[in-house]
Scaffold this active site. Structure first.
Site, PDB file in Angstrom:
ATOM      1  N   LYS A  83      27.146  33.516  56.777  1.00 54.77           N
ATOM      2  CA  LYS A  83      25.719  33.659  56.438  1.00 54.77           C
ATOM      3  C   LYS A  83      25.447  33.264  54.978  1.00 54.77           C
ATOM      4  CE  LYS A  83      24.530  37.994  55.670  1.00 54.77           C
ATOM      5  NZ  LYS A  83      24.316  39.410  55.971  1.00 54.77           N
ATOM      6  N   GLU A  87      33.558  39.059  35.456  1.00 49.50           N
ATOM      7  CA  GLU A  87      32.429  39.378  36.337  1.00 49.50           C
ATOM      8  C   GLU A  87      31.778  40.667  35.874  1.00 49.50           C
ATOM      9  OE1 GLU A  87      33.171  38.625  40.652  1.00 49.50           O
ATOM     10  OE2 GLU A  87      35.161  39.263  40.041  1.00 49.50           O
ATOM     11  N   LYS A 104      36.674  42.832  36.325  1.00 51.75           N
ATOM     12  CA  LYS A 104      35.407  43.281  36.901  1.00 51.75           C
ATOM     13  C   LYS A 104      34.733  44.220  35.927  1.00 51.75           C
ATOM     14  CE  LYS A 104      36.188  42.496  41.760  1.00 51.75           C
ATOM     15  NZ  LYS A 104      35.328  41.335  41.977  1.00 51.75           N
ATOM     16  N   HIS A 137      42.894  32.013  42.268  1.00 54.54           N
ATOM     17  CA  HIS A 137      41.916  31.239  41.485  1.00 54.54           C
ATOM     18  C   HIS A 137      42.407  30.915  40.077  1.00 54.54           C
ATOM     19  CE1 HIS A 137      39.414  32.242  44.769  1.00 54.54           C
ATOM     20  NE2 HIS A 137      39.025  33.428  44.360  1.00 54.54           N
ATOM     21  N   ASP A 196      40.295  27.587  48.382  1.00 55.19           N
ATOM     22  CA  ASP A 196      40.237  28.405  47.170  1.00 55.19           C
ATOM     23  C   ASP A 196      38.918  27.959  46.552  1.00 55.19           C
ATOM     24  OD1 ASP A 196      40.326  29.015  44.344  1.00 55.19           O
ATOM     25  OD2 ASP A 196      42.381  29.644  44.697  1.00 55.19           O
ATOM     26  N   HIS A 197      37.897  28.800  46.637  1.00 55.82           N
ATOM     27  CA  HIS A 197      36.563  28.269  46.326  1.00 55.82           C
ATOM     28  C   HIS A 197      36.420  27.847  44.858  1.00 55.82           C
ATOM     29  CE1 HIS A 197      35.491  32.381  44.980  1.00 55.82           C
ATOM     30  NE2 HIS A 197      34.509  31.822  44.323  1.00 55.82           N
TER      31      HIS A 197
END
Ligand SMILES: NC(=O)C1=CN([C@@H]2O[C@H](COP(=O)(O)OP(=O)(O)OC[C@H]3O[C@@H](n4cnc5c(N)ncnc54)[C@H](OP(=O)(O)O)[C@@H]3O)[C@@H](O)[C@H]2O)C=CC1
Ligand SMILES: O=C1O[C@H](COP(=O)(O)O)[C@@H](O)[C@H](O)[C@H]1O
Length: 508
Positions: free
Chosen positions: A17, A218, A342, A242, A179-180
Site C-alpha cells: 500500500k 531518524e 532512532k 543499509h 535494500d531500499h
C-alpha cells in the site's frame, strides 16, 4: 519493454500500500511500465478484483508522490490489477493461481515472464519459493524472477540457511534482494559521480580523503514494530544492511561505465578488505546506545523501554556508531565512521567526505582558519550533492570563507527508491540489488558485534531523545581529531550555538 506479470504475495499489506502501488503508478505515468503488464495480488483476505482495485486506488491517493487526478489514466492503470485469495501454506491455492496467471497471459497475449514479489514476512520465503517450484509456476517458457524484502536472515547462519532454501527454486541471477537504500536516487548517483568526473575520481582515495562519515538518523522511535525491533536493534535493522551497503557504494572505485556484475564485484572487494573486528575489541570501535525520554522538535517523547511492547529491562540498541577501516590500496588509513539511530534530533541521511588539508601541517593554530573541503551527499530529507570550498570574503578584510556549490541545482522531483528498484527488477538490471555475497559478507562482518552485544561486552550508553546520540559517539571521532559534520557545519558548533556544553574538544 518486455511484457510482464507481477505476482505479488502480501498484496493486502502495508508495504504494498505505502510503497509498491505508488511506485508502479509513477512508473506508469512516466511510461516506464510495459503497456501489457499484469499484476496479480495475493493474500488471505476475501477481496475481489474490484475491492482490490479500490484499495490500490486509495493507496495512490494516500501515498503517491503524484496524484491520480486523470480518471482515464487511473482506469487504464487499475485494469491491470487482479486479485486471488491464497494461503501461503496451501498447495492447492498455487494451482488456482497458475490457472489465473495463464488465463491472463493468454488474454493479454503476453509471454510467461513472471516476477514473484514477496511482500510478506521472511518466515514465508522458503514455503513460497518451494511452492512456486512444485506447482510449476516458475517453469513456463519465459523468465522468472524473485523479489524479496529484508530481513535476509537474523545472523550469518540463518541467512545461509535461507539462501540455501531459496536457491533450490531460484538461481542467484533470478533473485533480486531489495535494500531500499540502494534505490535512493543519490546513492545511485554515487556511481556516475565518480565515473563521469575525472576530478572526483582522482581524489577518491587515501591521498586526498581524510575521513568518510555515513549517517542515517531518524526522529521516529520504534513505532508499532516493537515485537520485531526489540529482537533486532539498530545493528540488524539498519547497520548490517543499509549502512554497509552505503559504505560499499562509497568505497568502490569505478573507472569506466561498469556493468552490474562489475559493480557487484567491486562491492565484494570492499567487503573483503574491510578489517574484521575481534569480539573483545568491539568496544574500541563501536558505540551502542539506547534512547531515553526527551523531546523532538519541541514535543516530549518517551524512552525506549517505556514504549508499548518493549521489555522494561531491554538492552536493545537503538543507536550504533562505528569506526571501520578498509585495508586496501585506496583506503588504507582513512577511517569510515558510520552511525544510525532512532529518536535523533533530525531526520538526516547523508554521506560526508572530508578532504585532507596538506597545509594543516605547516600552519600554526591561529592561522588554521580554513575550513576543510567537504563533499556532502544528502539523501534525506532532501536530496542534493554539495561541495564546500574556500574563497576570500571581500566584505570581511579578505578573510577566508567557505562557500557551497550545489552540484544538482534545481532538481526537486526525484523518483522514490521503490520506483527505481521495481523498474530495474522488471528490466532484469540487478546493479542496485544486494547480491548474496554481499549479504553473507555483511553478516560475517557484524557477527563479532552481535556476539559482543549479546555478552554485554560493550556498554549501552543512554542518550536523550532529540539529541545526536551518546557523547561517546562524538568522542569516537575526537580520538582521531575529527568531528561529525552536520550539513557543512560541525555538529558541536551548531549545538554550542544552541547553548549546549561539550565535555571534550577536537582540533578542528
Ligand atoms: N512496511 C514497510 O514499510 C516495510 C516492510 N518491509 C518488509 O516487507 C514485508 C511485508 O511487510 P508489511 O507489508 O509491512 O507486512 P503486513 O503485516 O502489513 O502485511 C503482510 C502481508 O502478508 C500477507 N500474509 C500473511 N500471512 C499470510 C498467509 N499465511 N498467506 C497469505 N498471505 C499472508 C498478508 O495478507 P492477508 O492478511 O490478507 O493474509 C499481508 O498482505 C516484511 O518482510 C517486512 O519486513 C521492508 C521494508 C519496509
Ligand atoms: O529498513 C528500514 O529503514 C527505515 C528507514 O528508511 P528511510 O528510507 O526512511 O531512511 C527504518 O525506519 C526502519 O526501521 C528500517 O527497517
Amino acid at each position: 519493454m518486455e511484457p510482464i506479470t507481477i505476482v505479488l504475495f502480501g498484496a493486502t499489506g502495508d508495504l504494498a500500500k505505502r510503497k509498491i502501488y505508488p511506485a508502479l503508478y509513477n512508473l506508469f505515468l512516466d511510461n516506464k511500465l510495459p503497456r501489457s503488464f499484469s499484476l496479480i495480488g495475493l493474500g488471505r483476505r476475501e477481496w475481489t478484483d474490484a475491492s482490490f482495485q479500490a484499495n490500490v486506488e486509495q493507496s495512490l491517493r494516500d501515498f503517491s508522490r503524484r496524484q491520480a487526478n486523470d480518471p482515464a489514466l487511473l482506469k487504464e492503470f487499475l485494469q491491470a490489477f487482479r486479485y486471488s485469495v491464497l494461503d501461503i501454506g496451501q498447495k492447492k491455492d498455487y494451482q488456482k493461481l497458475l490457472l489465473l496467471i495463464e488465463q491472463r497471459e493468454e488474454q493479454l497475449r503476453i509471454p510467461p515472464n513472471r516476477m514473484f514479489y514477496l511482500s510478506v514476512g521472511p518466515e514465508f520465503f522458503e514455503t513460497i519459493a518451494a511452492n512456486i517450484q512444485d506447482s510449476g509456476l516458475g517453469s513456463a517458457n519465459g523468465w522468472k524472477r524473485l523479489v524479496i524484502e529484508k530481513p535476509f536472515g537474523h545472523d550469518l547462519q540463518s541467512a545461509r540457511d535461507l539462501n540455501q532454501k531459496l536457491s533450490n527454486a531460484f538461481a542467484e541471477d533470478e533473485i533480486y534482494r531489495i535494500d531500499h537504500y540502494l534505490g535512493k536516487p543519490m546513492v545511485q548517483r554515487l556511481e556516475s559521480l565518480q565515473q563521469t568526473n575525472p576530478v572526483i575520481q582522482a581524489l577518491w582515495n587515501n591521498r586526498h580523503i581524510a575521513n568518510v562519515q555515513i549517517t542515517a538518523n531518524e526522529t521516529v522511535g520504534v513505532e508499532e514494530r516493537a515485537g520485531y525491533y526489540d529482537h533486532v536493534g539498530a545493528i540488524r535493522d539498519m547497520f548490517q544492511n543499509h549502512m554497509l551497503q552505503l559504505l560499499m557504494m562509497t568505497a568502490i572505485q569505478l573507472p569506466q561505465k561498469s556493468a552490474s556484475d562489475k559493480v557487484r564485484f567491486k562491492k565484494k572487494q570492499v567487503m573483503e578488505a574491510l578489517e574484521p573486528l575481534q569480539k573483545q575489541d568491539v568496544g574500541a570501535s563501536v558505540i551502542r546506545g539506547q534512547y531515553e525520554a526527551g523531546s523532538i522538535q519541541g514535543k516530549p517523547v518517551i524512552g525506549y523501554t517505556s514504549e508499548p511492547g518493549i521489555a522494561p529491562a531491554s538492552k536493545n540498541d537503538t543507536f550504533i556508531a562505528a569506526r571501520l577501516q578498509i585495508d586496501d590500496y585506496f583506503w588504507r588509513g582513512v577511517p569510515f565512521y558510520i552511525r544510525t539511530g532512532k529518536r535523533m534530533k533530525e531526520k538526516s541521511t547523508r554521506i560526508v567526505i572530508e578532504f585532507k588539508d596538506p597545509s594543516k601541517q605547516t600552519l600554526s593554530a591561529s592561522e588554521d582558519l580554513i575550513a576543510p573541503n567537504l563533499l556532502v551527499i544528502e539523501m534525506s530529507p532532501h536530496e542534493g550533492i554539495t561541495l564546500q570550498i574556500n574563497t576570500k570574503d571581500p566584505q570581511h578584510k579578505g578573510e577566508f570563507k567557505p562557500i557551497h556549490i550545489d552540484l544538482h541545482p534545481g532538481e526537486k522531483d526525484f523518483p522514490e527508491a521503490y520506483e527505481n528498484l521495481i523498474h530495474d527488477a522488471m528490466h532484469g538490471d540487478a546493479t542496485f540489488f544486494a547480491h548474496w555475497d554481499e549479504v553473507e559478507m555483511s553478516w560475517a562482518w557484524v557477527e563479532p558485534i552481535l556476539e559482543a552485544f549479546e555478552e554485554n561486552l560493550v556498554p549501552l550508553h543512554p542518550y536523550a531523545a532529540g539529541t545526536n546520540g551518546p557523547v561517546e559517539s562524538d568522542a569516537l571521532l575526537a580520538q582521531d581529531g575529527y568531528h561529525w559534520w552536520f550539513d557543512t557545519k560541525p555538529e558541536q558548533e551548531i549545538e554550542a550555538e544552541e547553548g549546549k556544553q561539550y565535555a571534550y574538544n577536537t582540533n578542528h
